[in-house]
Design an enzyme around this catalytic site. Sequence first.
Site, mmCIF file in Angstrom:
data_model
loop_
_atom_site.group_PDB
_atom_site.id
_atom_site.type_symbol
_atom_site.label_atom_id
_atom_site.label_comp_id
_atom_site.label_asym_id
_atom_site.label_seq_id
_atom_site.Cartn_x
_atom_site.Cartn_y
_atom_site.Cartn_z
ATOM 1 N N ALA A 12 -96.685 40.683 23.249
ATOM 2 C CA ALA A 12 -95.452 40.140 23.827
ATOM 3 C C ALA A 12 -94.615 41.199 24.545
ATOM 4 C CB ALA A 12 -94.639 39.475 22.720
ATOM 5 N N GLU A 35 -104.857 48.485 24.385
ATOM 6 C CA GLU A 35 -104.765 47.538 23.270
ATOM 7 C C GLU A 35 -105.958 47.769 22.346
ATOM 8 O OE1 GLU A 35 -102.730 45.116 21.856
ATOM 9 O OE2 GLU A 35 -104.392 45.153 20.430
ATOM 10 N N CYS A 45 -97.270 33.512 16.624
ATOM 11 C CA CYS A 45 -96.400 32.438 16.098
ATOM 12 C C CYS A 45 -97.171 31.137 15.918
ATOM 13 C CB CYS A 45 -95.232 32.178 17.045
ATOM 14 S SG CYS A 45 -94.452 33.671 17.657
ATOM 15 N N VAL A 82 -104.470 54.106 21.034
ATOM 16 C CA VAL A 82 -103.760 55.363 21.309
ATOM 17 C C VAL A 82 -103.595 56.083 19.974
ATOM 18 C CG1 VAL A 82 -101.621 56.396 22.148
ATOM 19 C CG2 VAL A 82 -102.588 54.396 23.311
ATOM 20 N N ASP A 287 -91.471 44.351 17.909
ATOM 21 C CA ASP A 287 -91.419 44.542 16.448
ATOM 22 C C ASP A 287 -91.362 46.000 16.011
ATOM 23 O OD1 ASP A 287 -91.618 41.822 16.322
ATOM 24 O OD2 ASP A 287 -93.488 41.771 15.181
ATOM 25 N N ASN A 309 -90.352 39.333 23.650
ATOM 26 C CA ASN A 309 -90.509 38.931 25.050
ATOM 27 C C ASN A 309 -89.322 39.361 25.898
ATOM 28 O OD1 ASN A 309 -93.037 37.298 25.612
ATOM 29 N ND2 ASN A 309 -92.361 36.470 23.653
ATOM 30 N N TYR A 430 -73.734 12.906 22.761
ATOM 31 C CA TYR A 430 -73.802 11.849 21.748
ATOM 32 C C TYR A 430 -74.401 10.572 22.331
ATOM 33 C CZ TYR A 430 -72.554 7.648 19.311
ATOM 34 O OH TYR A 430 -72.641 6.426 18.729
ATOM 35 N N ARG A 446 -65.115 21.351 11.977
ATOM 36 C CA ARG A 446 -63.801 20.799 11.626
ATOM 37 C C ARG A 446 -63.435 21.168 10.192
ATOM 38 N NH1 ARG A 446 -64.142 14.735 12.788
ATOM 39 N NH2 ARG A 446 -64.490 14.714 10.575
HETATM 40 C C1 LIG Z 1 -98.054 34.135 11.519
HETATM 41 C C2 LIG Z 1 -96.906 34.528 12.383
HETATM 42 C C3 LIG Z 1 -96.005 33.574 12.809
HETATM 43 C C4 LIG Z 1 -94.916 33.939 13.611
HETATM 44 N N1 LIG Z 1 -94.034 32.974 14.011
HETATM 45 C C5 LIG Z 1 -93.001 33.316 14.823
HETATM 46 C C6 LIG Z 1 -92.098 32.335 15.298
HETATM 47 O O1 LIG Z 1 -92.243 31.142 14.982
HETATM 48 N N2 LIG Z 1 -91.080 32.728 16.115
HETATM 49 C C7 LIG Z 1 -90.916 34.038 16.496
HETATM 50 O O2 LIG Z 1 -89.974 34.342 17.256
HETATM 51 N N3 LIG Z 1 -91.761 34.990 16.051
HETATM 52 C C8 LIG Z 1 -92.793 34.664 15.233
HETATM 53 N N4 LIG Z 1 -93.677 35.632 14.809
HETATM 54 C C9 LIG Z 1 -93.438 37.036 15.174
HETATM 55 C C10 LIG Z 1 -94.022 37.374 16.543
HETATM 56 O O3 LIG Z 1 -95.371 37.027 16.590
HETATM 57 C C11 LIG Z 1 -93.846 38.864 16.767
HETATM 58 O O4 LIG Z 1 -92.482 39.168 16.663
HETATM 59 C C12 LIG Z 1 -94.347 39.285 18.134
HETATM 60 O O5 LIG Z 1 -95.723 39.077 18.245
HETATM 61 C C13 LIG Z 1 -94.037 40.769 18.344
HETATM 62 O O6 LIG Z 1 -94.550 41.166 19.567
HETATM 63 P P1 LIG Z 1 -94.819 42.704 19.832
HETATM 64 O O7 LIG Z 1 -95.380 42.804 21.211
HETATM 65 O O8 LIG Z 1 -93.650 43.509 19.477
HETATM 66 O O9 LIG Z 1 -95.910 43.127 18.742
HETATM 67 P P2 LIG Z 1 -97.354 42.559 18.433
HETATM 68 O O10 LIG Z 1 -97.473 41.142 18.789
HETATM 69 O O11 LIG Z 1 -97.663 42.954 17.027
HETATM 70 O O12 LIG Z 1 -98.280 43.392 19.419
HETATM 71 C C14 LIG Z 1 -98.469 44.764 19.258
HETATM 72 C C15 LIG Z 1 -99.847 45.089 19.782
HETATM 73 O O13 LIG Z 1 -99.998 46.489 19.792
HETATM 74 C C16 LIG Z 1 -101.322 46.808 19.434
HETATM 75 N N5 LIG Z 1 -101.318 48.193 18.954
HETATM 76 C C17 LIG Z 1 -100.640 48.686 17.888
HETATM 77 N N6 LIG Z 1 -100.837 50.005 17.786
HETATM 78 C C18 LIG Z 1 -101.652 50.349 18.814
HETATM 79 C C19 LIG Z 1 -102.222 51.583 19.235
HETATM 80 N N7 LIG Z 1 -101.977 52.732 18.581
HETATM 81 N N8 LIG Z 1 -103.018 51.579 20.319
HETATM 82 C C20 LIG Z 1 -103.269 50.424 20.996
HETATM 83 N N9 LIG Z 1 -102.786 49.229 20.628
HETATM 84 C C21 LIG Z 1 -101.970 49.205 19.559
HETATM 85 C C22 LIG Z 1 -101.659 45.794 18.379
HETATM 86 O O14 LIG Z 1 -103.057 45.618 18.242
HETATM 87 C C23 LIG Z 1 -100.963 44.543 18.901
HETATM 88 O O15 LIG Z 1 -101.804 43.715 19.679
HETATM 89 C C24 LIG Z 1 -94.767 35.293 13.998
HETATM 90 C C25 LIG Z 1 -95.685 36.260 13.573
HETATM 91 C C26 LIG Z 1 -96.740 35.888 12.782
HETATM 92 C C27 LIG Z 1 -97.723 36.935 12.333
#
Ligand SMILES: Cc1cc2nc3c(=O)[nH]c(=O)nc-3n(C[C@H](O)[C@H](O)[C@H](O)COP(=O)(O)OP(=O)(O)OC[C@H]3O[C@@H](n4cnc5c(N)ncnc54)[C@H](O)[C@@H]3O)c2cc1C
Length: 501
Positions: A12, A35, A45, A82, A287, A309, A430, A446
């Site tokens: 994301a 990646e 999600c 990385v 994250d 995002n 409404y 209220r």
């Molecule tokens: C089951 C589940 C349900 C969820 N439901 C919701 C929801 O309903 N609503 C909501 O807002 N959020 C939800 N989330 C959270 C949301 O998915 C995460 O907040 C979001 O994916 C974070 O995006 P990101 O890009 O920060 O990290 P990530 O999606 O974790 O992506 C990080 C990427 O970096 C890669 N990476 C890490 N270290 C390295 C490295 N050293 N070299 C190369 N690649 C690397 C990883 O493989 C990964 O693909 C949910 C999460 C899960 C697990």
Amino acid sequence: MTERIVVIGADAAGMSAAAQAKRIAGDAVEIVAFERGGQSSYSACGIPYWVAGDVDELERLIARSPDAHRRNGIDLRMRTEVTEIDLAAGRVTVHDLAAGRTYSEGFDSLVIATGAVPVRPPLPGADADGVFGVQTLDDGAALLADLDHAKPRRAVVVGGGYIGVEMAEAMVRHGLAVTVVDQSAQPMSTLDPDMAAAVHRAMEGIGIDVRTGTAVTGFETGADRRIRAVLTAGGPIPADVVVLGLGVRPNTALAREAGLPLGDHGGLRTNVQMQVLGHDQVWAGGDCTEVLNLVSGQHQHVPLGTHANKHGRVIGHNLAGSYATFPGVVGTAVSKVCHLEIARTGLRERDATRAGFGYVTVTVQSTTKAGYFPGTQQMTVKMIAERLTGRLLGVQIVGYEGSAKRIDTAATALWNRMTVEDMTALDLGYAPPFAPVWDPILVAARQAAAAVRRAGTGRLLSGPGGYRTRGPARPLCPGHEPPPKHGARATLRRTIRRWRR
Ligand SMILES: Cc1cc2nc3c(=O)[nH]c(=O)nc-3n(C[C@H](O)[C@H](O)[C@H](O)COP(=O)(O)OP(=O)(O)OC[C@H]3O[C@@H](n4cnc5c(N)ncnc54)[C@H](O)[C@@H]3O)c2cc1C
């Protein structure tokens, strides 16, 4: 001159940044993204809904494939990790997991979007066959394959947060007998206990055995290394399959080793442009970062896709020479367990206390549509307002279809620092199929405004968090002093009479 951008992590935050920068700057930027996994721009999600069967195939959870990114001019290298960041040299060391080759790449700007790592209990048997995380699409695929092949009958979900609750529902829908184990006193600890109690009841209502206040002490396996039971202080819970939903922590080991600044929650600290503090050429989002909670004024780790995002988009703009900011969050989240919708924004009572607010709370029972309209269902709204000023501090909603997204009204009010008195006049839509004539948010506002007024005149009784008071009357807002008490008025009248004489 072409700016060279390296992105670590292709989900994301990382790919939103890369795509946005490329869209704006075109050939003025060269972007290489790494990646370590097998998918890019996927929706974690959606995993609980894919496992439950609402979404039929993995591909539907992929927003943009590696090839689609490459067609847009991003050099995305999959299954490549990385392993080191050298800030002084402006280089990263990477390991191609498929080819077993290590090499390095230079950068002018670096985007760290490494996400989070799931918490795994360091307990014997935690890596047994039949124990699954649900962090990645591969995790979801492995769990679905196991449900298909091993045909488990009993599932234990460890962790009663939103992922645990969603996965518990998914297991119920596969026909398994489900137990949720959580060491805290309630499921959904992102809610206050009174609101979480409704979630607890709803989970039990669909046959989930909810064991709160229960710490897991280990995992019992058979000779075949397959899970047999989850061990707890209260005794073993038989299990054919276990799902771990214990939350996540920022994935910042690489960043820490590179000497980048981390906050109290282990996430990278950035300015509002998502530039890592003190490092103009390094950006971070998603994250792996901490965010400012605009209500409490404190930094937090809020691992949600909605923020990741937005972070990515902001980073992309700034990398491309445009300008964008991410001011912070108000703590909005929605979830559900079967038909019960769960929503929150702002502060819980304990957050408000920790942040130093005096507050009032009200809880109203209402309905999702006009009371007479077919299909109308219950919803409960809890509203928290600052006692002195009436500023909205938080809202929690638990109810049936049509409840959860009402939280967005409250989130918007919080974002704009509205008082509950202001909210009473909101022009909300409404019609009988959508809401009662007084929307539940308006009713709560209220009542909260009335509670603030009563607190201002000292007519409420004292309670936890100091939200009800017997103390002296307080001004409703700074500079607006309450009328003097009866005795004070009498003294004033005597003084005036004396002047007149
Ligand atoms: C089951 C589940 C349900 C969820 N439901 C919701 C929801 O309903 N609503 C909501 O807002 N959020 C939800 N989330 C959270 C949301 O998915 C995460 O907040 C979001 O994916 C974070 O995006 P990101 O890009 O920060 O990290 P990530 O999606 O974790 O992506 C990080 C990427 O970096 C890669 N990476 C890490 N270290 C390295 C490295 N050293 N070299 C190369 N690649 C690397 C990883 O493989 C990964 O693909 C949910 C999460 C899960 C697990």
